[in-house]
Design a protein around this motif. Structure first.
Motif, PDB file in Angstrom:
ATOM      1  N   SER A  76       0.854  -1.194   0.000  1.00 53.36           N
ATOM      2  CA  SER A  76       0.000   0.000   0.000  1.00 53.36           C
ATOM      3  C   SER A  76       0.890   1.245   0.000  1.00 53.36           C
ATOM      4  N   GLY A  77       0.259   2.371  -0.274  1.00 50.88           N
ATOM      5  CA  GLY A  77       1.006   3.626  -0.217  1.00 50.88           C
ATOM      6  C   GLY A  77       1.502   3.895   1.191  1.00 50.88           C
ATOM      7  N   LEU A  78       0.662   3.590   2.179  1.00 50.94           N
ATOM      8  CA  LEU A  78       1.073   3.840   3.567  1.00 50.94           C
ATOM      9  C   LEU A  78       2.199   2.909   3.996  1.00 50.94           C
ATOM     10  N   TYR A 101      -2.235  13.760   3.047  1.00 50.46           N
ATOM     11  CA  TYR A 101      -3.321  12.784   3.167  1.00 50.46           C
ATOM     12  C   TYR A 101      -3.527  12.447   4.652  1.00 50.46           C
ATOM     13  N   GLU A 144       3.839  16.767   0.174  1.00 48.93           N
ATOM     14  CA  GLU A 144       2.876  16.244  -0.789  1.00 48.93           C
ATOM     15  C   GLU A 144       2.532  17.425  -1.691  1.00 48.93           C
ATOM     16  N   ASN A 148      -3.232  17.322  -0.590  1.00 47.51           N
ATOM     17  CA  ASN A 148      -4.551  16.739  -0.510  1.00 47.51           C
ATOM     18  C   ASN A 148      -5.182  17.150   0.824  1.00 47.51           C
ATOM     19  N   ASP A 173       5.577  13.064  -2.029  1.00 46.57           N
ATOM     20  CA  ASP A 173       4.460  12.171  -2.351  1.00 46.57           C
ATOM     21  C   ASP A 173       3.883  12.664  -3.676  1.00 46.57           C
ATOM     22  N   THR A 175       1.602  11.191  -5.577  1.00 43.05           N
ATOM     23  CA  THR A 175       0.389  10.439  -5.922  1.00 43.05           C
ATOM     24  C   THR A 175      -0.613  11.269  -6.729  1.00 43.05           C
ATOM     25  N   SER A 195       1.215   6.266  -3.902  1.00 40.34           N
ATOM     26  CA  SER A 195       0.167   5.284  -3.654  1.00 40.34           C
ATOM     27  C   SER A 195      -0.235   4.789  -5.038  1.00 40.34           C
ATOM     28  N   SER A 197      -2.565   2.889  -5.524  1.00 38.41           N
ATOM     29  CA  SER A 197      -4.008   2.614  -5.441  1.00 38.41           C
ATOM     30  C   SER A 197      -4.839   3.658  -6.188  1.00 38.41           C
ATOM     31  N   LYS A 198      -4.205   4.733  -6.626  1.00 46.07           N
ATOM     32  CA  LYS A 198      -4.954   5.856  -7.222  1.00 46.07           C
ATOM     33  C   LYS A 198      -4.779   5.852  -8.739  1.00 46.07           C
ATOM     34  N   GLY A 208      -1.726  -0.476  -3.501  1.00 51.27           N
ATOM     35  CA  GLY A 208      -0.273  -0.671  -3.655  1.00 51.27           C
ATOM     36  C   GLY A 208       0.476   0.620  -3.406  1.00 51.27           C
ATOM     37  N   PHE A 327      -9.397   8.476  -4.700  1.00 41.17           N
ATOM     38  CA  PHE A 327      -9.415   9.301  -5.919  1.00 41.17           C
ATOM     39  C   PHE A 327      -8.576   8.600  -6.985  1.00 41.17           C
TER      40      PHE A 327
HETATM   41  C1  LIG Z   1      -1.597  11.459  -1.415  1.00 36.94           C
HETATM   42  C2  LIG Z   1      -1.715  10.094  -0.814  1.00 36.94           C
HETATM   43  N1  LIG Z   1      -0.597   9.444  -0.443  1.00 36.94           N
HETATM   44  C3  LIG Z   1      -0.647   8.209   0.113  1.00 36.94           C
HETATM   45  C4  LIG Z   1      -1.850   7.570   0.315  1.00 36.94           C
HETATM   46  C5  LIG Z   1      -1.876   6.210   0.967  1.00 36.94           C
HETATM   47  O1  LIG Z   1      -2.010   5.247  -0.015  1.00 36.94           O
HETATM   48  P1  LIG Z   1      -2.742   3.825   0.240  1.00 36.94           P
HETATM   49  O2  LIG Z   1      -4.193   4.108   0.407  1.00 36.94           O
HETATM   50  O3  LIG Z   1      -2.402   3.069  -1.009  1.00 36.94           O
HETATM   51  O4  LIG Z   1      -2.126   3.245   1.444  1.00 36.94           O
HETATM   52  C6  LIG Z   1      -3.034   8.195  -0.072  1.00 36.94           C
HETATM   53  C7  LIG Z   1      -4.328   7.515   0.115  1.00 36.94           C
HETATM   54  O5  LIG Z   1      -5.381   8.086  -0.056  1.00 36.94           O
HETATM   55  C8  LIG Z   1      -2.963   9.493  -0.637  1.00 36.94           C
HETATM   56  O6  LIG Z   1      -4.070  10.168  -0.968  1.00 36.94           O
END
Ligand SMILES: Cc1ncc(COP(=O)(O)O)c(C=O)c1O
Length: 384
Positions: A76-78, A101, A144, A148, A173, A175, A195, A197-198, A208, A327
């Motif tokens: 995951s991103g986290l 985030y 970031e 966000n 970041d 993303t 991330s 996942s977006k 991821g 998103f």
């Molecule tokens: C800018 C940003 N970075 C990191 C993340 C974390 O990613 P993940 O949800 O894949 O863990 C998010 C999740 O919304 C995000 O918006």
């Protein structure tokens, strides 16, 4: 390394290098483990937590598209951001953007301090605030940009200059922008986190993350943390992410085109008091965004005339849009960040930075522009 072509060409052809038997897609190596010839000898692949060929193809693609040398993929991103934090030690000091985030904020605020790492949240869009927050033990500036949900822009080059003079690492970041619109490593950053996942995967079917960098020693350490903490992605997820990457440029262009239309439409609507989109000339950092990004992305935030009740009425009354915390999907999403993605950020903290209870965020999808505008218009007009 083969000749580097345009981003949209690379995104499509990058996986071919790894295809076998003429396959244009990377095969899914759905294995937990791989055979070893004898005890004590290590083949290239032994165990998927450490290394997997499908994941390796994704790592290669992400590193190349972000303009880095190395990348490590995560579940995951986290998990990627957490692995980056593991790189630092008790006694170190980290400066994080204040507008990040909500999950990143929660991780930093709750867990980093527990590990004996000091952290300060600073509006990184203002260089002087970063300078004031610096300490002799500052080891990382994490930002970031665009942020966000306020879509604030941090000057990556200027932050890197300030940090490099002091031997401090800079992580961005990326993303929101994706490497299609912004390449922080080329602007001087040491580390990019994503991330996946977006936008990168783009179809709401994968969770991821990734850490990308130019420095081998740093990435080797992150890779070791990945292996030691077991934060690897599954082979099928990495395969889906690789598929998503092929259409990233197409999708991002369309997201942006629709986002411009949405930003202009909202700006002219009497129920909207302010629109935040870095592509708009009125955005306070439009010039900086134009300089460091090649496009402005697909997220538009705006303030509704009213507070939480009106925002909720709008969000619940809209069709076509999905109410989602996430998103970056081909489908349009709408969210109320204060109660969704950023619910763990203290209200006083966010409100002091202008992230009020009137803020609504839309992740503009790739549907037909007229359908998106009609849905928004109908929902806004219902507010009376
Ligand atoms: C800018 C940003 N970075 C990191 C993340 C974390 O990613 P993940 O949800 O894949 O863990 C998010 C999740 O919304 C995000 O918006």
């Amino acid at each position: 390394m083969t000749k580097k072509r345009a981003f949209s060409t690379e995104a499509i052809h990058i996986s071919k290098t790894f295809g076998e038997k003429g396959s244009l897609n990377v095969p899914i190596y759905q294995n937990s483990t791989f055979a070893q010839k004898t005890p004590g000898t290590w083949e290239e692949y032994t165990y998927t937590r450490t290394k997997n060929p499908t994941e390796e193809a994704l790592r290669h693609a992400l590193a190349r598209l972000e303009g880095g040398e190395y990348s490590v993929a995560f579940s995951s991103g986290l998990a990627a951001i957490n692995a980056l934090l593991e790189y630092f030690n008790a006694g170190d000091h980290i400066i994080s953007g204040a507008d990040v985030y909500g999950g990143t904020y929660r991780l930093f605020a709750e867990f980093v301090r527990k590990r004996g790492i000091e952290i300060d949240f600073v509006e990184t869009k203002e260089l002087s605030k970063i300078e004031r927050a610096l300490k002799p033990n500052t080891k990382l500036i994490f930002t970031e940009t665009p942020s966000n949900p306020l879509l604030e822009i941090t000057d990556i080059k200027a932050v890197c200059k300030l940090a490099q003079q002091r031997g401090i690492l800079v992580a961005v970041d990326n993303t929101m922008a994706t490497p299609f619109f912004q390449r922080p490593l080329e602007l001087g950053a040491d580390i990019v986190v994503q991330s996946l996942s977006k936008y990168i995967s783009g179809h709401t079917n994968v969770i991821g993350g990734a850490v990308i960098a130019k420095d081998k020693e740093l990435l080797d350490r992150i890779q070791f943390i990945h292996k030691a903490t077991g934060a690897n992605p599954g082979p099928f997820d990495t395969y889906l992410t690789l598929l998503g990457l092929k259409t990233l440029p197409l999708r991002m262009e369309r997201h942006q085109q629709n986002a411009f239309a949405v930003a202009e439409f909202l700006g002219a609507h009497p129920k909207v008091t302010k629109v935040l989109y870095p592509g708009l000339k009125e955005h306070p950092q439009h010039a900086l965004a134009s300089e460091q990004m090649s496009g402005f992305g697909g997220i538009v935030s705006f303030f509704i005339d009213g507070g939480e009740a009106e925002a909720k009425k709008l969000i619940e009354g809209i069709d076509l849009f999905t109410i989602s915390i996430s998103f970056g999907s081909v489908a349009s999403f709408i969210s109320y960040p204060a109660k969704m993605s950023h619910k763990d950020m203290p209200a006083a903290e966010r409100i002091s930075r202008g992230f009020t209870d009137s803020l609504v965020r839309v992740s503009v999808g790739t549907e037909a522009e007229e359908d998106i505008l009609e849905a928004l218009g109908n929902a806004l007009n219902k507010l009376g």
